[in-house]
Enzyme design. Sequence first.
Site, PDB file in Angstrom:
ATOM      1  N   CYS A 111      -9.017  17.353  30.060  1.00  0.00           N
ATOM      2  CA  CYS A 111     -10.194  16.838  29.196  1.00  0.00           C
ATOM      3  C   CYS A 111     -10.546  15.737  29.160  1.00  0.00           C
ATOM      4  O   CYS A 111     -11.749  15.318  28.746  1.00  0.00           O
ATOM      5  CB  CYS A 111     -10.103  17.780  28.170  1.00  0.00           C
ATOM      6  SG  CYS A 111     -10.382  19.396  28.011  1.00  0.00           S
TER       7      CYS A 111
ATOM      8  N   CYS B 172      -4.365   3.263  32.283  1.00  0.00           N
ATOM      9  CA  CYS B 172      -5.488   3.971  32.198  1.00  0.00           C
ATOM     10  C   CYS B 172      -5.726   4.373  30.523  1.00  0.00           C
ATOM     11  O   CYS B 172      -5.367   3.575  30.032  1.00  0.00           O
ATOM     12  CB  CYS B 172      -5.134   5.319  33.071  1.00  0.00           C
ATOM     13  SG  CYS B 172      -3.506   5.920  32.574  1.00  0.00           S
TER      14      CYS B 172
ATOM     15  N   ASP C   2       1.416  21.398  14.224  1.00  0.00           N
ATOM     16  CA  ASP C   2       0.895  20.359  15.244  1.00  0.00           C
ATOM     17  C   ASP C   2       1.447  19.006  14.529  1.00  0.00           C
ATOM     18  O   ASP C   2       1.992  18.875  13.348  1.00  0.00           O
ATOM     19  CB  ASP C   2      -0.863  20.140  14.557  1.00  0.00           C
ATOM     20  CG  ASP C   2      -1.525  19.589  15.660  1.00  0.00           C
ATOM     21  OD1 ASP C   2      -1.189  18.595  16.172  1.00  0.00           O
ATOM     22  OD2 ASP C   2      -2.726  20.157  16.095  1.00  0.00           O
TER      23      ASP C   2
END
Lengths: 94, 379
Positions: free
Chosen positions: B195, B336, B64
Amino acid sequence: MATIIIPTPLRKFTGNQSTFKVNEAGTISEAILSLTNQYTDLKKHVIDDQGKIRSFVRLYLGDEDVSALDQKADTRIKESDVISIVPAIAGGIY
Amino acid sequence: MSNIAFSPEELSRYSRHIIIPEFNLEGQKKLKAAKVLVIGSGGLGSPLLLYLAAAGVGTIGIVDFDTIDDSNLQRQILFTTNDVGKLKATTAAERIKALNPFIEVIVHNTQLNSQNALDIIKDYDVVADGTDNFPTRYLVNDACVLLDKVNVYASIYRFEGQLSVFNLPLPDGTRGPNYRDLFPEPPPPGLVPSCAEGGVLGVLPGILGSLQAAEVIKVISNVGEPLSGRLFTIDVADFQTRTLKIHKQESTKIEKLIDYELFCGLKNENMSSEVKEITVGQLAEWIDSGKEFQLIDVREPHEYAIAEIGGILIPLAQISEHADRISLEKPVVIHCRSGVRSAKAIRELQELHGWDHLYNLKGGILAWADEIDQLVTKY
């Protein structure tokens, strides 16, 4: 009446309906056509310009992949049949 | 397996496994000998890592690159409020080492890409994909196929989850279907809502990540029948579950790793119309200097309610219809959340009207929150 199950990501094109009842007897193709005729915005998410199922969506009749059936999408469906549209989902931020 | 031994503390810790007749000490030895790579330590990675560590998987790798933020805590149960701002992989490693000090944990604080994927994955036996985007999904799949690794896959959206075991070695010497046999190509960006737009029920990755851990343990211990050649789907809203067949497709050919951003349409080699960009720093200067411009926000109203920076709200789906609200007299900055949808809006408007006065806010409102105004909520 056969049933088509609409997955969550596509429900915004079906007025949040999670299922669609197919009124006439016929084939899987015809069932999908009656669905996309009722919800026209849904069409481009399921079928490409050549009328083929898009490569990021799979169609199932019961638990079997429609493309693995002998007659594929021309398979005739029974009243008790359930067709599912299964889309690719990635789970996060795109 | 003969060289795998357990201390009395370990035997006591794993006793509830060892007394399962079909699992027994042999199954526990296989877990201890196994090396599992968990890619993504977020929603799916949290239960996965906790259960794999608790179960006694001998070596666990964590990939990660991200840091923990407030919006993660609704589902990423590895982390606490005090962890906000810390690196996910390092924090996750500390947490699972505290849970089980008898295991080895390897931290890969990096973003998996086509250059490093084979090198990272090659040292592990099983991969568990808990990532959150299409390019990495295809990258993990292809790397696992090239390296002959099993890929235990789960994916989530709102109330719906999918699970499968890809590339499992079969008794006849071949391998089971992989992700590309199921979905040969990803959807174009913007077609399937992310999501970030669509949200996810916090407990859903808990369910799917736990099932993923169960599949990893089954694959390693050779107990039960892994979910190979099948896709499990669950909709927790109405509790519909299905187990669908996945067949190998002759057309699936994976020979090398490719550019997955390009493959997923997130960048385009022959961009028909180029999108001009502006950084959040430049936008802040424009505002400070009193420059005349218009700011358009193409997110959804529920996102606007969480955070906004003064733009006119026209959701992406309505942008062409409401093009008359876009100024022709001054430069127009479109933003956005992260910059993907606004780039799409600009491309759409440029193709329709041939405009050249539109600027995409690079990194979107997230970059604005990071670099300019920390009071803007990140989500």
